[in-house]
Enzyme design. Structure first.
Site, PDB file in Angstrom:
ATOM      1  N   ALA A  14       0.834  -1.201   0.000  1.00 34.22           N
ATOM      2  CA  ALA A  14       0.000   0.000   0.000  1.00 34.22           C
ATOM      3  C   ALA A  14       0.866   1.247   0.000  1.00 34.22           C
ATOM      4  O   ALA A  14       1.772   1.392   0.813  1.00 34.22           O
ATOM      5  CB  ALA A  14      -0.910  -0.007   1.228  1.00 34.22           C
TER       6      ALA A  14
ATOM      7  N   ASP B 223      -3.879   1.043  -2.736  1.00 30.66           N
ATOM      8  CA  ASP B 223      -4.568   1.560  -1.556  1.00 30.66           C
ATOM      9  C   ASP B 223      -3.612   2.419  -0.754  1.00 30.66           C
ATOM     10  O   ASP B 223      -2.408   2.165  -0.718  1.00 30.66           O
ATOM     11  CB  ASP B 223      -5.074   0.415  -0.674  1.00 30.66           C
ATOM     12  CG  ASP B 223      -6.045  -0.491  -1.422  1.00 30.66           C
ATOM     13  OD1 ASP B 223      -7.003   0.054  -1.999  1.00 30.66           O
ATOM     14  OD2 ASP B 223      -5.831  -1.717  -1.430  1.00 30.66           O
TER      15      ASP B 223
ATOM     16  N   ALA C  46      -6.178   3.977 -11.830  1.00 29.92           N
ATOM     17  CA  ALA C  46      -5.299   3.096 -12.607  1.00 29.92           C
ATOM     18  C   ALA C  46      -5.231   3.502 -14.071  1.00 29.92           C
ATOM     19  O   ALA C  46      -4.182   3.372 -14.706  1.00 29.92           O
ATOM     20  CB  ALA C  46      -5.769   1.650 -12.477  1.00 29.92           C
TER      21      ALA C  46
ATOM     22  N   HIS D 145     -15.535  -4.232  -8.128  1.00 34.62           N
ATOM     23  CA  HIS D 145     -14.604  -3.651  -7.163  1.00 34.62           C
ATOM     24  C   HIS D 145     -15.392  -3.226  -5.917  1.00 34.62           C
ATOM     25  O   HIS D 145     -16.483  -2.661  -6.037  1.00 34.62           O
ATOM     26  CB  HIS D 145     -13.901  -2.437  -7.775  1.00 34.62           C
ATOM     27  CG  HIS D 145     -12.758  -1.929  -6.965  1.00 34.62           C
ATOM     28  ND1 HIS D 145     -12.945  -1.174  -5.821  1.00 34.62           N
ATOM     29  CD2 HIS D 145     -11.414  -2.056  -7.116  1.00 34.62           C
ATOM     30  CE1 HIS D 145     -11.763  -0.866  -5.306  1.00 34.62           C
ATOM     31  NE2 HIS D 145     -10.822  -1.390  -6.071  1.00 34.62           N
TER      32      HIS D 145
ATOM     33  N   PHE E 244      -9.320 -12.037   3.765  1.00 36.16           N
ATOM     34  CA  PHE E 244      -8.942 -11.474   2.462  1.00 36.16           C
ATOM     35  C   PHE E 244     -10.192 -11.126   1.648  1.00 36.16           C
ATOM     36  O   PHE E 244     -10.284 -10.064   1.042  1.00 36.16           O
ATOM     37  CB  PHE E 244      -8.106 -12.479   1.663  1.00 36.16           C
ATOM     38  CG  PHE E 244      -6.681 -12.615   2.109  1.00 36.16           C
ATOM     39  CD1 PHE E 244      -6.101 -11.703   2.980  1.00 36.16           C
ATOM     40  CD2 PHE E 244      -5.915 -13.667   1.648  1.00 36.16           C
ATOM     41  CE1 PHE E 244      -4.780 -11.832   3.390  1.00 36.16           C
ATOM     42  CE2 PHE E 244      -4.594 -13.813   2.046  1.00 36.16           C
ATOM     43  CZ  PHE E 244      -4.028 -12.895   2.920  1.00 36.16           C
TER      44      PHE E 244
ATOM     45  N   HIS F 159      -3.871 -17.269 -13.545  1.00 38.50           N
ATOM     46  CA  HIS F 159      -2.876 -16.546 -12.746  1.00 38.50           C
ATOM     47  C   HIS F 159      -3.084 -16.952 -11.296  1.00 38.50           C
ATOM     48  O   HIS F 159      -4.121 -16.650 -10.703  1.00 38.50           O
ATOM     49  CB  HIS F 159      -3.073 -15.033 -12.915  1.00 38.50           C
ATOM     50  CG  HIS F 159      -2.106 -14.206 -12.126  1.00 38.50           C
ATOM     51  ND1 HIS F 159      -0.801 -13.982 -12.528  1.00 38.50           N
ATOM     52  CD2 HIS F 159      -2.259 -13.518 -10.958  1.00 38.50           C
ATOM     53  CE1 HIS F 159      -0.199 -13.206 -11.644  1.00 38.50           C
ATOM     54  NE2 HIS F 159      -1.053 -12.920 -10.677  1.00 38.50           N
TER      55      HIS F 159
END
Length: 286
Positions: free
Chosen positions: A48, A106, A121, A147, A214, A264
């Site tokens: 962050a 963040d 972004a 998001h 998480f 990924h």
């Protein structure tokens, strides 16, 4: 899903920078084990506000220079300046890095004040392109389940399109356990004319408490039936891992069969859980 079937399947693994010498050695062993699978690249997270910048660079250079694998450092813009980001880009370029994961990021916890000169972004992607042209292959984040800070699903899609229009080459999703969320996201992108590779992010399940924490923070949904099963195992670590391996393997099978352009893996600096899923999928050493 039609657009995704046109792309070559790319497999990659993500690490976070170790905080101690012991952690560095653990990561080295995990990387060596996963390198046998011949991934396209290893990505390395960035704390962050860039709080792990130096450790990110050290980890990236070890992967790129010593292990001779393509490394993709994360780069976040929140709380930073154009000049600072320019310095990082020059540093990476001078060390042969050609792949970046561009994120808003963040603010560090407890830090208040200005969000920085680049607030989103898409602005970071645009800045990277202005500064470096086509030197970097740029990955951006995608959120099939939205998001957590987006006001609506539609607004989140618009934000994603802005990142693509700014010059992104590919996208990696937040992890998810509902394949339909990914299919719907890709279909929605196709309707907007967005047709870059959107690679599913995969989180192995090894620790329910950690995963729940998480997921609450990042907005990833754990389907109720998975939560209930995991809660039912209590402290039985072996049962949690076996169940998680089966669930995530089945998810990956569905995604690849539907045409996803690779996977990924969020490894959490552990090789074992990812290796188990990889072997179940029969992907071999590519």
């Amino acid at each position: 899903m039609k657009s995704q079937k046109a792309y070559e399947k790319v497999f990659s693994f993500e690490f976070f920078p170790p905080k101690t010498d012991e952690g560095a050695e653990k990561l080295r062993k995990a990387r060596e084990a996963l390198a046998e699978l011949k991934p396209k690249f290893f990505s390395v997270t960035y704390g962050a506000g860039g709080s792990t910048q130096a450790r990110t660079l050290d980890t990236v250079l070890e992967i790129q220079r010593d292990a001779r694998f393509e490394a993709a450092p994360h780069l976040s813009c929140i709380g930073s300046t154009r000049e600072h980001i320019r310095e990082i880009l020059d540093l990476y370029r001078n060390n042969g890095i050609r792949h970046i994961v561009a994120l808003r990021g963040d603010m560090p916890s407890g830090m208040r004040g200005e969000p920085g000169e680049l607030r989103y972004a898409n602005e970071l992607v645009e800045f990277i392109r202005q500064e470096t042209g086509d030197h970097f292959f740029i990955e951006v984040a995608a959120y099939p389940e939205m998001h957590p800070q987006a006001p609506s699903y539609e607004k989140d899609l618009e934000n994603f399109k802005r990142k693509v229009d700014a010059g992104a080459d590919s996208a990696i999703t937040q992890y998810f356990y509902n394949a339909d969320a990914y299919y719907h996201f890709v279909d929605s992108c196709e309707k907007m004319g967005v047709t870059l590779p959107i690679v599913p992010g995969i989180m192995p399940i090894t620790n329910y408490t950690q995963l729940a924490r998480f997921s609450d923070a990042c907005g990833a949904d754990i389907p109720r039936w998975i939560r209930k099963r995991l809660e039912g195992f209590g402290d039985d670590t072996a049962a949690i891992r076996a169940f998680g391996e089966d669930v995530v393997t089945r998810l990956c099978e569905k995604l690849l069969e539907a045409g996803a352009p690779g996977l990924h893996f969020y490894t959490m600096n552990q090789a074992g859980p990812t290796l188990a899923i990889w072997n179940n999928l029969g992907l071999g050493g590519r």
